[in-house]
Design a protein around this motif. Structure first.
Motif, PDB file in Angstrom:
ATOM      1  N   LYS A 110      -6.135  12.673 -10.028  1.00  0.00           N
ATOM      2  CA  LYS A 110      -6.639  11.600  -9.789  1.00  0.00           C
ATOM      3  C   LYS A 110      -7.731  10.279 -10.933  1.00  0.00           C
ATOM      4  O   LYS A 110      -7.251   9.655 -11.130  1.00  0.00           O
ATOM      5  CB  LYS A 110      -9.070  12.000  -9.654  1.00  0.00           C
ATOM      6  N   ASP A 168       4.183   3.686   3.170  1.00  0.00           N
ATOM      7  CA  ASP A 168       3.896   2.543   1.925  1.00  0.00           C
ATOM      8  C   ASP A 168       3.787   1.559   3.302  1.00  0.00           C
ATOM      9  O   ASP A 168       4.536   1.606   4.564  1.00  0.00           O
ATOM     10  CB  ASP A 168       4.965   2.187   1.378  1.00  0.00           C
ATOM     11  N   LEU A 219      -6.432  18.449  -8.155  1.00  0.00           N
ATOM     12  CA  LEU A 219      -6.876  17.244  -7.251  1.00  0.00           C
ATOM     13  C   LEU A 219      -7.875  15.979  -8.772  1.00  0.00           C
ATOM     14  O   LEU A 219      -7.893  15.025  -9.019  1.00  0.00           O
ATOM     15  CB  LEU A 219      -8.412  17.168  -6.436  1.00  0.00           C
ATOM     16  N   GLU A 260      -7.542   6.015  -4.252  1.00  0.00           N
ATOM     17  CA  GLU A 260      -7.796   6.920  -3.106  1.00  0.00           C
ATOM     18  C   GLU A 260      -7.604   7.971  -3.257  1.00  0.00           C
ATOM     19  O   GLU A 260      -6.024   8.297  -2.975  1.00  0.00           O
ATOM     20  CB  GLU A 260      -8.441   6.167  -1.906  1.00  0.00           C
ATOM     21  N   VAL A 261      -7.792   9.079  -3.450  1.00  0.00           N
ATOM     22  CA  VAL A 261      -8.058  10.769  -3.054  1.00  0.00           C
ATOM     23  C   VAL A 261      -9.252  10.696  -1.811  1.00  0.00           C
ATOM     24  O   VAL A 261     -10.167  11.113  -1.631  1.00  0.00           O
ATOM     25  CB  VAL A 261      -7.998  12.100  -3.950  1.00  0.00           C
ATOM     26  N   LEU A 262      -7.950  11.107  -0.736  1.00  0.00           N
ATOM     27  CA  LEU A 262      -8.501  11.616   0.810  1.00  0.00           C
ATOM     28  C   LEU A 262      -8.702  13.017   1.339  1.00  0.00           C
ATOM     29  O   LEU A 262      -7.456  13.331   0.972  1.00  0.00           O
ATOM     30  CB  LEU A 262      -8.313  10.393   1.283  1.00  0.00           C
ATOM     31  N   ARG A 263      -9.073  13.505   2.281  1.00  0.00           N
ATOM     32  CA  ARG A 263      -8.966  14.607   2.924  1.00  0.00           C
ATOM     33  C   ARG A 263      -8.538  14.287   4.462  1.00  0.00           C
ATOM     34  O   ARG A 263      -8.613  13.250   4.805  1.00  0.00           O
ATOM     35  CB  ARG A 263     -10.239  15.207   3.075  1.00  0.00           C
ATOM     36  N   GLN A 264      -7.147  14.684   4.574  1.00  0.00           N
ATOM     37  CA  GLN A 264      -6.534  14.342   6.201  1.00  0.00           C
ATOM     38  C   GLN A 264      -7.283  15.611   7.142  1.00  0.00           C
ATOM     39  O   GLN A 264      -7.280  16.438   6.725  1.00  0.00           O
ATOM     40  CB  GLN A 264      -5.068  14.779   6.096  1.00  0.00           C
ATOM     41  N   ARG A 323       1.101  -1.253  -0.026  1.00  0.00           N
ATOM     42  CA  ARG A 323       0.247  -0.023   0.434  1.00  0.00           C
ATOM     43  C   ARG A 323       0.718   1.265  -0.180  1.00  0.00           C
ATOM     44  O   ARG A 323       1.600   1.625   0.936  1.00  0.00           O
ATOM     45  CB  ARG A 323      -0.951   0.151   0.562  1.00  0.00           C
ATOM     46  N   THR A 365       1.446   5.371   0.116  1.00  0.00           N
ATOM     47  CA  THR A 365       0.518   6.296   0.470  1.00  0.00           C
ATOM     48  C   THR A 365       1.574   7.358   0.138  1.00  0.00           C
ATOM     49  O   THR A 365       2.261   7.377   0.660  1.00  0.00           O
ATOM     50  CB  THR A 365      -0.127   6.004   1.579  1.00  0.00           C
ATOM     51  N   ALA A 366       0.762   8.757   0.629  1.00  0.00           N
ATOM     52  CA  ALA A 366       1.731  10.274   0.140  1.00  0.00           C
ATOM     53  C   ALA A 366       0.171  10.794   0.543  1.00  0.00           C
ATOM     54  O   ALA A 366      -0.801  11.400   0.926  1.00  0.00           O
ATOM     55  CB  ALA A 366       2.013  10.361  -1.373  1.00  0.00           C
ATOM     56  N   VAL A 367       0.609  11.761   2.475  1.00  0.00           N
ATOM     57  CA  VAL A 367       0.369  12.678   2.869  1.00  0.00           C
ATOM     58  C   VAL A 367       0.914  13.568   2.676  1.00  0.00           C
ATOM     59  O   VAL A 367       1.522  13.746   2.321  1.00  0.00           O
ATOM     60  CB  VAL A 367       0.411  12.313   4.476  1.00  0.00           C
ATOM     61  N   PHE A 410      -4.834  16.476   2.360  1.00  0.00           N
ATOM     62  CA  PHE A 410      -5.080  15.373   1.810  1.00  0.00           C
ATOM     63  C   PHE A 410      -4.041  14.559   1.979  1.00  0.00           C
ATOM     64  O   PHE A 410      -2.455  14.164   2.216  1.00  0.00           O
ATOM     65  CB  PHE A 410      -4.826  16.282   0.137  1.00  0.00           C
ATOM     66  N   GLY A 411      -4.987  13.146   1.093  1.00  0.00           N
ATOM     67  CA  GLY A 411      -3.945  12.250   1.267  1.00  0.00           C
ATOM     68  C   GLY A 411      -4.135  11.074  -0.347  1.00  0.00           C
ATOM     69  O   GLY A 411      -5.246  11.546  -0.496  1.00  0.00           O
ATOM     70  N   VAL A 412      -2.849  10.653  -0.666  1.00  0.00           N
ATOM     71  CA  VAL A 412      -3.757   9.696  -2.094  1.00  0.00           C
ATOM     72  C   VAL A 412      -2.925   8.039  -1.615  1.00  0.00           C
ATOM     73  O   VAL A 412      -1.977   8.118  -0.706  1.00  0.00           O
ATOM     74  CB  VAL A 412      -2.792  10.110  -3.358  1.00  0.00           C
TER      75      VAL A 412
END
Lengths: 96, 96
Positions: B27, B92, B23, B39-43, B3, B5-7, B52-54
């Motif tokens: 995507k 990761d 954004l 996923e694109v997310l709100r932190q 997995r 991820t980047a925040v 944000f995060g992906v």
């Protein structure tokens, strides 16, 4: 949905009995009401200092608060997390 | 499973057209071969500086490397990520 994550590094040596004991203890948080999709993970990117992560989801803020305030979580933080975690960052996600 | 991820935090103002454009652009990484559970997310934790995060998953290191080296990813990093991201951390995870 709220995804609560904490990425962390222990004070213990890698592969030590103390490390194993901590990882066994943190996995018990899965039993707290409201916790969904609970995972304890190994962090493998060389671009940060952390070695482990915990991730869980809550259906809403009330469930998240219930977890935070649950005596089993409070006890874990006081007796294991604070004394044994060398560094950590909390990252919480919701849908964009 | 890996997995990735980047925040991150953008240089753009919250709610700006520049933020929305970034954004939309990030995507599109979902279309790169090997990317799963994108996923694109709100932190939302106040305990860190990121907004944000992906997050995405790969079945193995070969799939992750294929994504990293894919021209669409390389172009995104050069033309959008580097100029528009103010701060970030990559995290990761693999199964423990």
């Amino acid at each position: 949905m709220i995804r609560h994550t904490a990425v962390f590094r222990l004070k213990h040596a890698a592969g030590s009995a103390e490390e194993a004991s901590f990882l066994t203890a943190i996995k018990k948080l899965v039993a707290i009401p409201g916790v969904e999709k609970f995972e304890v993970l190994r962090q493998v990117s060389p671009k940060n200092e952390f070695k482990f992560g915990v991730s869980m989801e809550f259906k809403d803020q009330a469930a998240y608060t219930g977890y935070n305030d649950h005596p089993d979580h409070v006890a874990f933080v006081q007796t294991r997390w604070i004394p044994e975690v060398a560094a950590f960052t909390e990252i919480d996600y919701v849908a964009l």
